[in-house]
Scaffold this active site. Sequence first.
Site, short mmCIF file in Angstrom:
data_model
loop_
_atom_site.label_atom_id
_atom_site.label_comp_id
_atom_site.label_asym_id
_atom_site.label_seq_id
_atom_site.Cartn_x
_atom_site.Cartn_y
_atom_site.Cartn_z
N ASP A 32 38.76 46.54 52.24
CA ASP A 32 38.02 45.33 51.52
C ASP A 32 36.75 45.06 52.54
OD1 ASP A 32 37.08 43.41 50.06
OD2 ASP A 32 39.24 42.65 49.66
N HIS A 45 34.56 42.30 51.34
CA HIS A 45 34.25 41.04 50.84
C HIS A 45 34.50 40.00 52.09
CE1 HIS A 45 34.93 42.90 46.97
NE2 HIS A 45 33.85 42.31 46.51
C1 B12 Z 1 29.64 39.53 46.71
C2 B12 Z 1 30.64 40.53 45.85
C3 B12 Z 1 30.57 41.95 46.39
C4 B12 Z 1 29.59 42.43 47.71
C5 B12 Z 1 30.41 41.67 49.11
C6 B12 Z 1 29.76 41.73 50.07
C7 B12 Z 1 30.13 40.90 51.44
N1 B12 Z 1 29.95 41.73 52.29
O1 B12 Z 1 31.19 40.13 51.35
C8 B12 Z 1 29.67 43.79 47.51
C9 B12 Z 1 28.41 44.14 46.62
C10 B12 Z 1 29.45 44.72 48.68
C11 B12 Z 1 30.94 43.96 46.70
C12 B12 Z 1 31.51 45.23 46.39
C13 B12 Z 1 32.66 45.51 45.66
N2 B12 Z 1 33.26 44.68 44.79
CO1 B12 Z 1 32.64 42.81 44.69
N3 B12 Z 1 32.14 41.13 44.45
C14 B12 Z 1 31.43 40.06 44.96
C15 B12 Z 1 31.30 38.75 44.28
C16 B12 Z 1 30.19 38.85 43.18
C17 B12 Z 1 31.42 37.61 45.05
C18 B12 Z 1 32.47 37.34 46.16
C19 B12 Z 1 32.05 36.15 46.95
O2 B12 Z 1 31.62 36.42 48.18
N4 B12 Z 1 32.33 35.04 46.68
C20 B12 Z 1 32.05 33.89 47.27
C21 B12 Z 1 33.15 33.33 48.13
C22 B12 Z 1 32.77 32.06 49.06
O3 B12 Z 1 34.20 33.00 47.65
P1 B12 Z 1 35.65 33.47 47.90
O4 B12 Z 1 35.52 34.92 48.53
O5 B12 Z 1 36.55 33.47 46.80
O6 B12 Z 1 36.23 32.84 49.10
C23 B12 Z 1 36.62 31.35 48.86
C24 B12 Z 1 38.18 31.00 48.66
O7 B12 Z 1 38.73 32.25 47.94
C25 B12 Z 1 38.82 31.04 50.01
N5 B12 Z 1 39.27 32.06 50.52
C26 B12 Z 1 38.97 33.28 50.68
N6 B12 Z 1 39.64 34.25 51.40
C27 B12 Z 1 40.89 33.37 51.99
C28 B12 Z 1 41.74 33.62 52.76
C29 B12 Z 1 42.76 32.63 53.02
C30 B12 Z 1 43.90 32.70 53.81
C31 B12 Z 1 42.28 31.38 52.29
C32 B12 Z 1 43.49 30.10 52.95
C33 B12 Z 1 41.26 31.04 51.54
C34 B12 Z 1 40.41 32.10 51.27
O8 B12 Z 1 37.70 30.66 50.85
C35 B12 Z 1 36.43 30.84 50.19
C36 B12 Z 1 35.74 29.54 50.39
O9 B12 Z 1 35.96 28.58 49.28
C37 B12 Z 1 32.78 38.73 43.49
C38 B12 Z 1 32.61 38.01 42.11
C39 B12 Z 1 33.11 36.54 42.25
N7 B12 Z 1 32.46 35.91 41.50
O10 B12 Z 1 34.06 36.31 43.06
C40 B12 Z 1 32.89 40.45 43.18
C41 B12 Z 1 34.19 41.08 43.10
C42 B12 Z 1 35.11 40.39 44.08
N8 B12 Z 1 33.80 42.42 43.41
C43 B12 Z 1 34.69 43.23 42.78
C44 B12 Z 1 34.83 44.69 42.92
C45 B12 Z 1 35.57 45.28 41.88
C46 B12 Z 1 34.04 45.34 44.08
C47 B12 Z 1 33.92 46.82 44.31
C48 B12 Z 1 35.30 47.53 44.17
C49 B12 Z 1 33.10 47.29 43.26
C50 B12 Z 1 32.76 48.81 43.25
N9 B12 Z 1 33.30 49.60 42.20
O11 B12 Z 1 32.25 49.39 44.24
C51 B12 Z 1 33.36 46.66 45.58
C52 B12 Z 1 34.44 46.87 46.58
C53 B12 Z 1 33.91 47.30 47.91
C54 B12 Z 1 35.19 47.06 49.14
N10 B12 Z 1 35.40 48.09 49.60
O12 B12 Z 1 35.54 46.06 49.26
C55 B12 Z 1 35.75 42.40 41.75
C56 B12 Z 1 37.14 42.34 42.36
C57 B12 Z 1 38.10 42.64 41.11
C58 B12 Z 1 39.63 41.99 41.19
N11 B12 Z 1 39.84 41.39 42.19
O13 B12 Z 1 40.14 41.97 40.13
C59 B12 Z 1 34.88 41.08 41.66
C60 B12 Z 1 36.00 39.77 41.34
C61 B12 Z 1 33.92 41.13 40.57
C62 B12 Z 1 34.68 41.47 39.24
N12 B12 Z 1 34.63 40.34 38.52
O14 B12 Z 1 35.09 42.27 38.88
N13 B12 Z 1 31.22 42.82 45.91
#
Ligand code: B12
Length: 157
Positions: free
Chosen positions: A21, A23
């Site tokens: 992963d 992300h």
């Molecule tokens: C940006 C993004 C990408 C970027 C990542 C860039 C990077 N280097 O980070 C890129 C373009 C590379 C990417 C690739 C892929 N992605 Co993407 N991506 C996203 C996106 C649009 C945003 C994620 C993000 O950064 N959110 C912002 C941060 C701030 O939020 P967060 O991660 O949730 O974190 C917050 C909390 O959750 C929490 N948190 C996070 N981790 C932890 C851990 C702990 C312990 C705690 C307490 C809290 C906590 O703290 C944060 C602050 O509030 C999401 C969709 C979405 N809207 O979420 C899809 C998403 C995550 N991606 C998805 C997918 C499918 C992929 C790919 C498989 C696509 C593909 N076919 O290639 C690939 C996977 C690549 C890989 N090997 O991992 C799916 C996952 C599906 C699922 N889980 O059901 C999503 C949900 C999109 C979708 N709706 O389908 N992606």
Amino acid sequence: MSTPAPSASKGTVVTGVIGDDVHVIGIRIMEYALRRSGFAVVSLGPLASQKEFVEAAIETAADALFVSSLNGHAELHLPGLRGACVEAGIGDILIYAGGQLTIRQPEWSGVERRFTQGMGLDRVYPPGTSPDVPIRDLAADIAARRRRAGAAAEASE
Ligand code: B12
């Protein structure tokens, strides 16, 4: 692996994004908030293995693992982590996970049960969790853990 700031004293947390992963944005925000709240952070970054989490925790005597997973593969990469910690002699370490632990968004209470009761994690958080919530939980859990360790040490004297 980045090492913790020597001044931090609230506790040490090993952070990373597990498995295949990339992300990394969410855990970076979490790391920033942890540091701001006085925790030392050991950051493994993306593509971190269970072995790396365990080795970093031993090396830094960490209090907790913060495991992030967004690509929907958490149910492949998290099982066995508690067992690996037990085997390495750090079975009582706190393990939290967050991000998007499942594919799509099934009912949260079922997800939470699978990861806590099923896999032995202490706490898991739904998508979009604000960093304040796990940080508050972590401070309380570390305090309770230290109280238990203190009581056990007293009892053995
Ligand atoms: C940006 C993004 C990408 C970027 C990542 C860039 C990077 N280097 O980070 C890129 C373009 C590379 C990417 C690739 C892929 N992605 Co993407 N991506 C996203 C996106 C649009 C945003 C994620 C993000 O950064 N959110 C912002 C941060 C701030 O939020 P967060 O991660 O949730 O974190 C917050 C909390 O959750 C929490 N948190 C996070 N981790 C932890 C851990 C702990 C312990 C705690 C307490 C809290 C906590 O703290 C944060 C602050 O509030 C999401 C969709 C979405 N809207 O979420 C899809 C998403 C995550 N991606 C998805 C997918 C499918 C992929 C790919 C498989 C696509 C593909 N076919 O290639 C690939 C996977 C690549 C890989 N090997 O991992 C799916 C996952 C599906 C699922 N889980 O059901 C999503 C949900 C999109 C979708 N709706 O389908 N992606």
